[in-house]
Design an enzyme around this catalytic site. Structure first.
Site, PDB file in Angstrom:
ATOM      1  N   ARG A 240      58.998  51.636  19.852  1.00  0.00           N
ATOM      2  CA  ARG A 240      59.245  51.889  18.435  1.00  0.00           C
ATOM      3  C   ARG A 240      59.951  50.664  17.854  1.00  0.00           C
ATOM      4  NH1 ARG A 240      55.887  55.237  18.622  1.00  0.00           N
ATOM      5  NH2 ARG A 240      56.052  57.455  18.124  1.00  0.00           N
ATOM      6  N   GLU A 269      57.213  49.844   8.942  1.00  0.00           N
ATOM      7  CA  GLU A 269      55.754  49.791   9.124  1.00  0.00           C
ATOM      8  C   GLU A 269      55.057  50.288   7.873  1.00  0.00           C
ATOM      9  OE1 GLU A 269      54.675  51.780  12.760  1.00  0.00           O
ATOM     10  OE2 GLU A 269      55.836  50.394  13.969  1.00  0.00           O
ATOM     11  N   HIS A 288      50.519  48.728  15.188  1.00  0.00           N
ATOM     12  CA  HIS A 288      50.794  50.002  15.866  1.00  0.00           C
ATOM     13  C   HIS A 288      49.494  50.674  16.347  1.00  0.00           C
ATOM     14  CE1 HIS A 288      54.029  53.368  16.130  1.00  0.00           C
ATOM     15  NE2 HIS A 288      53.185  53.446  17.135  1.00  0.00           N
TER      16      HIS A 288
HETATM   17  C1  GLV Z   1      52.441  56.417  19.157  1.00  0.00           C
HETATM   18  O1  GLV Z   1      53.172  55.516  18.875  1.00  0.00           O
HETATM   19  C2  GLV Z   1      52.865  57.654  19.714  1.00  0.00           C
HETATM   20  O2  GLV Z   1      54.082  57.927  19.801  1.00  0.00           O
HETATM   21  O3  GLV Z   1      51.986  58.439  20.101  1.00  0.00           O
END
Ligand code: GLV
Length: 328
Positions: A240, A269, A288
């Site tokens: 994260r 983001e 991401h």
């Molecule tokens: C993606 O980042 C998730 O947490 O599935």
């Protein structure tokens, strides 16, 4: 009997939408962008179930606005977008999608490790901009992955898959984890546990982060941590964004304190287009997408659908992060 009402916050695999449409009265948010906050607050007023994504903040305000809400099913393994203690207080079960994305995410972290260490994105820009004039002994030199030392920060499911893949490159693999030591995996995969994070950072050639975002992990990697790394170190984060202090990362990359970085996640983001990280050549910034393979995104969506449908029936969702709601 009337079907329960649900709001699905984004288009996803049709298979999952069909499951939900069969079992519920479904409203689907069809835009590419997430529902704006005020819209989401209105939509939840009358629903029994919400299928959320990590871009949707599910907090006390939202749950207060949703008196009938019984289940929030998050299509992600991470659930830092949801105030789980608050959900528990409201008697709302929360589901997530662990397991199915482990290997796909590990594959992508590896893609970042390799692309960053060997300057793949920079090489592509170099080629496209006409800078490739000849084969040159000194051009775009990176750092070897094979036989290097890999440092895994946070060695849960994804971290272990990273470690497995490292064996193919004959790497030395170190790990640091504050939750639990893994004696069996240490033997099986030849891992070395490093009790102090800074010791791992100073020994590793490649550092990859796989911790959940919690109060204890916010800015886990900041100025002092970058200072502990080697000047040749490659740093990768696909956990994260807020786990890394991005201002400190910028300084470390700009000053040459570390060699390069690869991020799949950023503090904000999408990353704002005026973020100074975008001015640097020695960073790869991915939007991401670590879990974004066709197969895995389909599995995540159907798993989220199954969690949602079970929760609506008052049954334990197959993957529930606050089972105590139903165990009371
Ligand atoms: C993606 O980042 C998730 O947490 O599935």
């Amino acid at each position: 009997m009337a079907k329960p009402k649900v709001f699905v916050a984004r288009k996803m695999a049709q298979e999952a939408l069909d499951m939900i449409a069969d079992a519920t009265e479904m409203e689907l948010w069809e835009d590419e962008l997430p529902p704006p906050r005020d819209v989401l607050l209105k939509k939840v007023q009358d629903i029994d179930g919400l299928l959320s994504l990590l871009t949707d903040k599910v907090d006390a305000e939202l749950m207060d606005a949703a008196p009938k809400l019984k289940v929030v099913s998050n299509m992600a393994v991470g659930f830092d977008n949801i105030d789980v203690p608050e959900a528990t207080k409201h008697g709302i079960v929360v589901g997530n999608t662990p397991g199915v994305l482990t290997e796909t995410t590990a594959d992508f972290a590896w893609a970042l490790i390799m692309a960053t260490g060997r300057r793949v994105a920079e090489g592509d820009r170099w080629t496209r901009s006409g800078k490739w004039k000849t084969w040159g002994p000194m051009i775009l030199q990176g750092h070897d992955i094979h036989h290097a030392t890999l440092g895994i920060v946070g060695c849960g499911r994804i971290g272990l898959e990273i470690a497995k893949r490292a064996r193919g490159f004959d790497m030395k693999v170190l790990y640091h984890d504050t939750i639990r030591r893994k004696p069996e995996e240490e033997k099986e995969l030849g891992l070395e546990f490093i009790p102090k994070l800074h010791d791992l950072l100073s020994k590793a050639d490649f550092v990859t982060v796989h911790v959940p975002l919690m109060a204890e992990t916010r800015h886990l990697i900041s100025t002092a941590e970058f200072a502990a790394m080697k000047p040749t170190a490659v740093f990768v984060n696909s956990s994260r964004g807020p786990v890394v202090d991005q201002k400190a990362l910028y300084q470390a990359l700009k000053s040459g304190q570390i060699f390069a970085a690869g991020l799949d996640v950023t503090e904000v983001e999408p990353i704002p287009m005026d973020d100074p990280l975008l001015t640097l050549d020695n960073i790869i910034l991915a939007p991401h997408i670590a879990s974004a393979s066709v197969a895995t995104r389909t599995k995540m969506a159907t798993m989220a659908a199954a969690n949602l449908i079970a929760g609506l029936k008052g049954e334990m969702p197959p993957n529930c992060v606050n089972p105590e709601v139903l165990q009371k």
